[in-house]
Design an enzyme around this catalytic site. Structure first.
Site, PDB file in Angstrom:
ATOM      1  N   SER A  39      -0.480  -1.782   3.412  1.00  0.00           N
ATOM      2  CA  SER A  39      -0.598  -1.228   2.062  1.00  0.00           C
ATOM      3  C   SER A  39      -1.451  -2.102   1.135  1.00  0.00           C
ATOM      4  O   SER A  39      -1.854  -1.639   0.073  1.00  0.00           O
ATOM      5  CB  SER A  39       0.794  -1.058   1.440  1.00  0.00           C
ATOM      6  OG  SER A  39       1.496  -2.288   1.463  1.00  0.00           O
ATOM      7  N   ASP A 321       4.116  -3.339  -8.500  1.00  0.00           N
ATOM      8  CA  ASP A 321       5.456  -2.823  -8.214  1.00  0.00           C
ATOM      9  C   ASP A 321       6.254  -3.954  -7.564  1.00  0.00           C
ATOM     10  O   ASP A 321       5.882  -5.126  -7.722  1.00  0.00           O
ATOM     11  CB  ASP A 321       5.384  -1.540  -7.372  1.00  0.00           C
ATOM     12  CG  ASP A 321       4.746  -1.755  -6.003  1.00  0.00           C
ATOM     13  OD1 ASP A 321       4.596  -2.917  -5.573  1.00  0.00           O
ATOM     14  OD2 ASP A 321       4.401  -0.741  -5.349  1.00  0.00           O
ATOM     15  N   HIS A 324       3.701  -5.070  -4.374  1.00  0.00           N
ATOM     16  CA  HIS A 324       2.239  -5.147  -4.323  1.00  0.00           C
ATOM     17  C   HIS A 324       1.642  -5.810  -5.542  1.00  0.00           C
ATOM     18  O   HIS A 324       2.048  -5.518  -6.672  1.00  0.00           O
ATOM     19  CB  HIS A 324       1.668  -3.728  -4.184  1.00  0.00           C
ATOM     20  CG  HIS A 324       2.186  -3.020  -2.978  1.00  0.00           C
ATOM     21  ND1 HIS A 324       3.144  -2.040  -3.055  1.00  0.00           N
ATOM     22  CD2 HIS A 324       1.910  -3.187  -1.668  1.00  0.00           C
ATOM     23  CE1 HIS A 324       3.420  -1.613  -1.828  1.00  0.00           C
ATOM     24  NE2 HIS A 324       2.694  -2.293  -0.972  1.00  0.00           N
TER      25      HIS A 324
END
Ligand SMILES: *[C@@H]1O[C@H](CO)[C@@H](O)[C@H](O)[C@H]1NC(C)=O
Ligand SMILES: *[C@@H]1O[C@H](CO)[C@@H](O)[C@H](O)[C@H]1NC(C)=O
Ligand SMILES: *[C@@H]1O[C@H](CO)[C@@H](O)[C@H](O)[C@H]1NC(C)=O
Ligand SMILES: *[C@@H]1O[C@H](CO)[C@@H](O)[C@H](O)[C@H]1NC(C)=O
Ligand SMILES: *[C@@H]1O[C@H](CO)[C@@H](O)[C@H](O)[C@H]1NC(C)=O
Ligand SMILES: *[C@@H]1O[C@H](CO)[C@@H](O)[C@H](O)[C@H]1NC(C)=O
Length: 361
Positions: A39, A321, A324
């Site tokens: 991610s 978040d 990340h």
């Protein structure tokens, strides 16, 4: 123990700045760039998968032209910024949608939730593990052979490209550290687990080499014990950062072995925990362990609540978040990657990537 992130914030960002040189214009510095990862680099590959690990909704992309894309941050990722630094006019397209001549300039295979290990992230739903990303690269290679005329021309082209691989975070966050879903922490000590991961990673990086990759940046893990999802209130979890250090050490020696044993191989290891070694007073980053957005405690736990309003000044937070980093931290990683991979180049600054963006609040 005190938050280790604080102690990682040591080297002044100014030391990055002084390495920067002249404006570079014209052709990209490499003809093509292929991206493997999770991610931290996914730019939309998970959007059509059945998984909670996808973020093609606001407030993700709040600082990205055009809004949410599936990138797990407020703006550009490290690989977007690196592509800019290299002089590419466009970002490297996701495998899920890349078609036509565009693939000659590279493809991004990154997938949120994915790991070195095949089963990693399965509690989240679908994801594209590194083995499958490599299979997808083989598909791209066949397509390139068609575009260029034959296999040997494709091979020649692939040797000229840059590659980055950043894997392993989910093998901890969405595997070893989740004993309720995975047996690995009962089967292996942290040292053994890092060894098992590195062995598999070694096979995977050799496959990439056999597909023609010669210049490969390998990103180690950041301080996972400091991500808000794992942190203990305002404290990093030292035990988890110790796991990370064991893994990073093994990957560094793997990279040395690969360079030693594979003809013409240029693998370069980058340690993002050192990248975060920035003096917050010079970078303007002051909010260390609190996510910028309001994060979900249910479905998509730790990701921003869809359509919630994020913090107003993203450039002062480390985390967007609970997992990340923000664009500004991605920018620092990109700058370190660039400097590590092209030590003799001057630092290109174009209208979209200015140092001010990398260093100012
Ligand atoms: C992942 O592991 C499963 C179960 O062992 C296997 O069926 C599958 O083919 C593997 N996938 C890849 C890409 O290796
Ligand atoms: C890559 O794809 C080709 C078909 O284009 C296939 O023959 C070959 O076995 C594949 N290689 C691997 C390692 O999967
Ligand atoms: C591939 O194409 C090039 C240019 O058309 C040609 O010179 C070369 O001989 C071809 N190689 C093979 C293996 O067919
Ligand atoms: C969290 O921090 C508190 C206070 O320092 C400490 O007592 C506790 O053991 C920590 N928990 C974990 C899981 O590290
Ligand atoms: C690779 O090189 C290292 C020395 O750097 C050596 O110890 C190791 O056995 C070699 N590994 C393989 C698989 O050839
Ligand atoms: C960078 O420059 C130094 C000194 O001129 C040279 O020894 C080295 O090989 C160069 N490195 C690269 C990657 O070009």
């Amino acid at each position: 123990m005190a938050c280790e992130l604080e102690t990682w914030f040591k080297i002044s960002i100014l030391s990055l700045v002084v390495n920067l040189g002249q404006l570079a214009v014209g052709e990209p510095q490499v003809p093509c760039y292929f991206i493997f990862g999770d991610s931290l680099v996914d730019n939309g590959n998970n959007n059509d998968l059945q998984t909670s690990a996808k973020v093609n909704y606001p407030p993700y992309g709040v600082d990205f032209p055009g809004g949410p894309t599936g990138r797990f941050t407020n703006g550009r990722t490290r690989v977007d910024i690196l592509a800019e630094l290299l002089g590419f006019e466009d970002y490297i397209p996701p495998f899920a949608t890349a078609r036509g001549n565009g693939i000659l300039k590279g493809v991004n295979y990154g997938s949120g939730g994915a790991g070195i290990r095949n089963e990693t992230g399965q509690q989240l739903g679908d994801r594209i593990c590194l083995d499958t990303q490599l299979e997808n690269h083989n598909v791209t290679i066949s397509r390139i052979a068609v575009l260029l005329g034959n296999e040997s021309l494709a091979e020649e082209h692939l040797r000229t490209c840059l590659y980055t691989v950043g894997m392993g975070s989910n093998d901890y966050i969405n595997n070893y550290l989740r004993p309720e879903f995975y047996p690995t922490s009962r089967l292996y000590t942290p040292e053994q687990y890092a060894a098992v991961l590195t062995e598999q990673y070694s096979r995977q990086l050799r496959i990439l080499y056999n597909y023609g990759a010669r210049k490969v940046g390998v990103l180690g893990l950041g301080p996972i014990g400091c991500i808000p999802f794992e942190a203990n209130g305002s404290l990093c979890v030292g035990r988890i950062n110790d796991y990370v250090n064991v893994f990073n050490k093994k990957v560094l020696s793997l990279v040395n072995d690969l360079n030693h044993n594979l003809t013409d191989a240029h693998f370069i290891f980058i340690d993002p925990s050192r990248v975060l070694s920035v003096d917050p007073s010079s970078s303007g980053i002051t909010i260390l362990l609190t996510p910028c957005c309001k994060v979900s405690t249910g479905y998509g736990k730790g990701q921003c609540i869809p359509h919630s309003v994020p913090c107003s000044i993203r450039a002062t937070s480390v985390f967007f978040d609970a997992f990340h980093p923000t664009e500004i931290v991605h920018g620092l990683v990109a700058a370190m990657l660039y400097i590590a991979m092209f030590p003799n180049n001057t630092y290109p600054i174009d209208s979209r990537t200015t140092l001010t963006q990398l260093s100012a609040p």
